[in-house]
Design an enzyme around this catalytic site. Structure first.
Site, short mmCIF file in Angstrom:
data_model
loop_
_atom_site.label_atom_id
_atom_site.label_comp_id
_atom_site.label_asym_id
_atom_site.label_seq_id
_atom_site.Cartn_x
_atom_site.Cartn_y
_atom_site.Cartn_z
N ASP A 16 1.08 -0.95 4.69
CA ASP A 16 0.79 0.32 5.36
C ASP A 16 -0.67 0.60 5.08
OD1 ASP A 16 0.78 2.78 6.51
OD2 ASP A 16 2.19 3.72 5.13
N CYS B 106 0.87 -1.18 0.00
CA CYS B 106 0.00 0.00 0.00
C CYS B 106 0.90 1.23 0.00
CB CYS B 106 -0.93 0.01 1.20
SG CYS B 106 -1.99 -1.46 1.35
N ALA B 107 1.64 1.41 -1.08
CA ALA B 107 2.76 2.34 -1.11
C ALA B 107 2.35 3.81 -1.07
CB ALA B 107 3.63 2.09 -2.35
N GLY C 227 4.76 6.88 -1.62
CA GLY C 227 6.09 6.27 -1.65
C GLY C 227 7.06 6.65 -0.56
N GLY C 228 6.60 7.27 0.52
CA GLY C 228 7.52 7.69 1.57
C GLY C 228 8.33 6.55 2.17
N LYS C 229 7.65 5.46 2.52
CA LYS C 229 8.36 4.33 3.13
C LYS C 229 9.14 3.54 2.08
CE LYS C 229 4.97 4.13 6.85
NZ LYS C 229 4.14 5.23 6.28
N CYS D 115 -1.37 4.48 10.57
CA CYS D 115 -1.15 5.76 11.24
C CYS D 115 -2.35 6.03 12.14
CB CYS D 115 -0.90 6.90 10.26
SG CYS D 115 -2.18 7.11 8.99
#
Length: 281
Positions: free
Chosen positions: A158, A91-92, A95-97, A211
């Site tokens: 995520d 679940c990109a 794309g932060g992670k 989160c």
């Protein structure tokens, strides 16, 4: 969650060290974060003061850093990405992670970024170019992942959530949270875990992140998943925390040492949940 948030950045070690980023942003009084290994923090202002527009900096355009809350950086650190591994960020989103893990891997191995929502995924292309990332493959169709079933060392989910952990950044969302909204998110999370599990190789890890700070989306979700999928078992998270950040580091909330919840109160970050599950067969 009612306090004003800081501005957190992640130094992109493919192009610049954290020390170099802090030097470039010294006019904004940038400092290293307490936990995230490549984190940079700019303190929240007082009264009517506003945080600086760091994306207008030349150092940002050069790809030296990304805007990313320290909590998000921490769960990416805890994912444990290693050079040479095959990883799926299921679940990109933007794309932060993905970017954080790719930098940790020094462009060695592969990170596959997928999101069912193409609009959320679209910004990743420009971010990858700016960061100098060469070990990421982007997928906008689930069909493109079929040949990777049982192949990944780590699969990060995520998951979509209520976002209760980000209320200090988006305070208006607290007034829109309803029981129905929570139930919809819980169902979406269960579906994401069910879809992602097949990509984990035997001995690999399924990593679940939200989160949110709500138990229905976090501890209860992973307990339910493991009860229904006996081939997966939760790996204790507190030892991983100590190994990653040191024995003297501040600790997140953890009821049993198996899962972790970051909050502004415990870790001075946004709220995040982390759980790693090993596939035993």
């Amino acid at each position: 969650l009612n306090e004003r948030p800081t501005l957190d950045l992640r130094a992109n070690t493919l192009k610049a060290s954290r020390t170099k980023v802090i030097k470039a942003l010294e006019d904004a009084s940038a400092e290293p974060t307490r936990l995230a290994r490549q984190g940079v923090r700019i303190a929240a202002g007082e009264g009517p003061s506003r945080l600086p527009n760091v994306t207008a900096e030349i150092s940002f355009q050069k790809g030296w850093f990304e805007v990313q809350d320290e909590g998000s950086q921490i769960v990416a650190d805890l994912a444990g990405a290693q050079e040479g591994e095959q990883i799926l960020d299921y679940c990109a989103g933007g794309g932060g992670k993905t970017l954080a893990m790719a930098a940790t891997m020094n462009n060695k191995g592969q990170v596959h970024a997928f999101d069912a929502d193409r609009k959320r995924l679209a910004p990743i292309i420009e971010r990858l170019k700016r960061a100098g990332t060469r070990n990421v493959q982007v997928h906008d169709r689930a069909e493109g992942l079929e040949r990777y079933v049982g192949k990944f060392d780590r699969v990060l989910v995520d998951a979509p959530c209520t976002g209760t952990g980000t209320w200090r950044r988006r305070p208006d969302t607290k007034w829109r949270l309803t029981q129905r909204n929570l139930e919809e998110r819980v169902e979406q999370q269960a579906q994401a875990l069910e879809q992602a599990k097949s990509f984990v190789r035997a001995g690999g890890e399924l990593i679940y992140v939200t989160c949110s700070v709500l138990p229905d989306e976090n501890e209860r979700q992973v307990r339910r998943f493991c009860a229904e999928n006996s081939e997966f078992s939760i790996r204790p998270a507190l030892p991983r925390w100590t190994e990653t950040f040191g024995a003297d580091a501040i600790k997140p909330h953890s009821a049993d040492g198996e899962t972790l919840t970051l909050t502004p109160a415990t870790t001075d970050t946004d709220g995040f949940f982390f759980c790693a599950m090993k596939r035993n067969a």
